[in-house]
Design an enzyme around this catalytic site. Structure first.
Site, mmCIF file in Angstrom:
data_model
loop_
_atom_site.group_PDB
_atom_site.id
_atom_site.type_symbol
_atom_site.label_atom_id
_atom_site.label_comp_id
_atom_site.label_asym_id
_atom_site.label_seq_id
_atom_site.Cartn_x
_atom_site.Cartn_y
_atom_site.Cartn_z
ATOM 1 N N ASP A 153 0.863 -1.176 0.000
ATOM 2 C CA ASP A 153 0.000 0.000 0.000
ATOM 3 C C ASP A 153 0.900 1.228 0.000
ATOM 4 O O ASP A 153 2.085 1.153 0.307
ATOM 5 C CB ASP A 153 -0.880 -0.005 1.264
ATOM 6 C CG ASP A 153 -1.757 1.242 1.373
ATOM 7 O OD1 ASP A 153 -2.304 1.671 0.345
ATOM 8 O OD2 ASP A 153 -1.867 1.795 2.475
ATOM 9 N N SER A 154 0.304 2.379 -0.305
ATOM 10 C CA SER A 154 1.057 3.628 -0.238
ATOM 11 C C SER A 154 1.486 3.959 1.187
ATOM 12 O O SER A 154 2.409 4.744 1.379
ATOM 13 C CB SER A 154 0.206 4.767 -0.791
ATOM 14 O OG SER A 154 -1.010 4.857 -0.074
ATOM 15 N N CYS A 209 -4.301 -0.993 -2.074
ATOM 16 C CA CYS A 209 -4.442 0.453 -2.217
ATOM 17 C C CYS A 209 -5.340 0.661 -3.421
ATOM 18 O O CYS A 209 -5.029 0.181 -4.521
ATOM 19 C CB CYS A 209 -3.065 1.079 -2.464
ATOM 20 S SG CYS A 209 -3.105 2.817 -2.933
ATOM 21 N N GLU A 237 -6.525 8.927 9.657
ATOM 22 C CA GLU A 237 -5.136 8.919 10.156
ATOM 23 C C GLU A 237 -5.023 9.620 11.499
ATOM 24 O O GLU A 237 -4.187 9.257 12.325
ATOM 25 C CB GLU A 237 -4.195 9.573 9.136
ATOM 26 C CG GLU A 237 -4.130 8.786 7.851
ATOM 27 C CD GLU A 237 -2.737 8.672 7.259
ATOM 28 O OE1 GLU A 237 -1.814 9.363 7.713
ATOM 29 O OE2 GLU A 237 -2.585 7.868 6.323
ATOM 30 N N CYS A 268 -11.514 3.308 -0.730
ATOM 31 C CA CYS A 268 -10.199 3.703 -0.217
ATOM 32 C C CYS A 268 -10.003 2.891 1.058
ATOM 33 O O CYS A 268 -10.926 2.784 1.877
ATOM 34 C CB CYS A 268 -10.153 5.196 0.097
ATOM 35 S SG CYS A 268 -8.658 5.713 0.991
ATOM 36 N N HIS A 274 -8.559 3.480 3.697
ATOM 37 C CA HIS A 274 -8.693 4.198 4.961
ATOM 38 C C HIS A 274 -10.145 4.225 5.471
ATOM 39 O O HIS A 274 -10.386 4.394 6.655
ATOM 40 C CB HIS A 274 -8.264 5.666 4.808
ATOM 41 C CG HIS A 274 -6.784 5.884 4.826
ATOM 42 N ND1 HIS A 274 -5.960 5.513 3.805
ATOM 43 C CD2 HIS A 274 -5.984 6.451 5.766
ATOM 44 C CE1 HIS A 274 -4.717 5.843 4.103
ATOM 45 N NE2 HIS A 274 -4.703 6.415 5.285
#
Lengths: 283, 283
Positions: B12-13, B76, B156, B201, B203
């Site tokens: 993943d990034s 990702c 995050e 996404c 996240h």
């Protein structure tokens, strides 16, 4: 040493530094500018000091290579906090001005109580550069520092003011400005809230209306963009290298994404940027 | 072709893919994993397709170089959306599984009305990969896609639920779920809101409580982490390469910031990561 008619170089991890460029154009309307945003590797604010130093040195060198500039403004708090001495070492002879020292100076001028709050990215706050720069000027200052990483995203998404932005700003700033009962572990310290707030990230002036609504009218807000523009003006005046007439022309360089740079950057600069004017370079 | 006892590679990034790793461990408790987060160059979601492809190919190659893996999961959405075919071309012979196709499949299974909303990063949404993958399966689908870049920062920063998170989620999702009067330019179209929402996404599953509170109980929420874990399970079972006993062991690799990776990543993974376990590599 380049002549006063050479442009001023400005670099940032991305678009945040455009708030500094805006202040520089307001302060120095005769100057020409070259702006570099390292958009391929942004953000710097959550990365380690070692990585930020490497990226910032490469960006500053590229900027000096692309244009004959008379000085370089490091328009990124994170890069200024950790990379300024490394950049100065690599660009010997070229004046390099960061945003931390002017912000610390303005904060010490603004505070009456000596209690100063600093908000910035994780890297800026954890590195302690503002804290050191303030304490060097005022040994008895009390400094409350807080990472406000979420403000970067709010500013980039254009969610600058209104109830949603204010609710996020209020939530994030609560550890600094909330009544003491709301804070854990604050039992013994006499409670005082800061009388000065340093916006230690170039994105944060975009949120100034929401921040003002949350902190109230009694807190001095120090915007490092405006204070840095004053510092650049003073430095150029002292060395008699102010331009006589450049009419604020800007060349834009970026490392990725001309379209997004122009679209989001126009809001930060406060005037339109055409994607066709943004030249992409590799670092 | 590696044996079934080789680990599964996941990249993943940054840390978002840890929600996919979490789903993989739940789904496949006997497997071992190697996870690479390209934290020095995150986020991918606001960068151009060309840059994302370059970064994703480098990351996948580095992962395959670091460990003998039996397959690679591109955890990702942005990298899956623009880089999957380039990664497959460079890693010929190694099965490479992205998150887009499983998510599109699950969305088409879940929808009754055929009106599907997709939210993701700017790059994922603008690239149109979900839209194409859904339309390939259901030609008459109506797709409303929206970039929800701010959700990445919310996740995050750990602002996952509660009134502040909900106010941001409500604001961002309003163009998809608000009453029609609130939308400009919607005069002629018969109003319908989507009955299915794809979290495009990695996240976004962190915000599922706030998202559920905003969209209500009638909307099916498709989490591409869970659906990708099912797809990996099915692919390994079909090729008879499921591990017999690896007890979910994970090796962590990152390109910057072991401390932040461990600190923020622990929340995404749902179990503690020790910074000393995170090995830094250069890409």
């Amino acid at each position: 040493v380049e002549s006063g008619e050479a442009p001023i170089g400005v670099f940032d991890s991305g678009i945040g530094g455009l708030t500094v460029l805006r202040a520089l154009r307001d302060e120095l309307p005769n100057e020409r500018f070259v702006y570099l945003g390292d958009t391929a590797r942004l953000p710097y604010g959550t990365k380690t000091a070692q990585t930020v130093v490497r990226y910032a040195v490469q960006a500053a060198q590229a900027l000096a290579h692309e244009a004959v500039v008379k000085c370089i403004v490091v328009a990124c708090n994170t890069a200024s906090a950790v990379g300024l001495s490394a950049i100065r070492a690599r660009l010997a002879g070229l004046p390099v001005i960061g945003v931390i020292e002017p912000g610390a100076h303005a904060a010490c001028s603004a505070t009456r109580s000596g209690h100063i709050a600093v908000i910035g990215t994780e890297r800026t706050v954890r590195g302690g550069a503002y804290q050191e720069a303030i304490l060097r000027r005022r040994h008895d200052a009390r400094i409350s520092a807080l990472a406000a990483q979420l403000f970067v995203a709010l500013a980039e998404e254009g969610l600058n003011d209104g109830p949603v932005a204010e609710s996020v700003v209020r939530h994030c700033l609560a550890p600094l400005f909330a009544p003491p009962a709301a804070l854990p572990g604050n039992g013994d310290a006499p409670h005082s809230t800061p009388d000065t707030l340093v916006l230690g990230c170039t994105h944060f002036p975009m949120l100034s209306t929401a921040i003002r609504a949350v902190v109230g009218s009694e807190v001095a807000i120090v915007d490092s963009a405006a204070t840095t523009a004053h510092a650049v003006h003073a430095a150029l005046a002292a060395s008699q290298r102010l331009a006589s007439a450049g009419a604020g022309a800007v060349r834009f360089l970026a490392t990725d994404g001309a379209e997004r740079f122009a679209r989001v950057g126009s809001r930060f600069l406060g005037s339109p940027i055409d994607a066709d004017e943004v030249r992409l370079i590799d670092l």
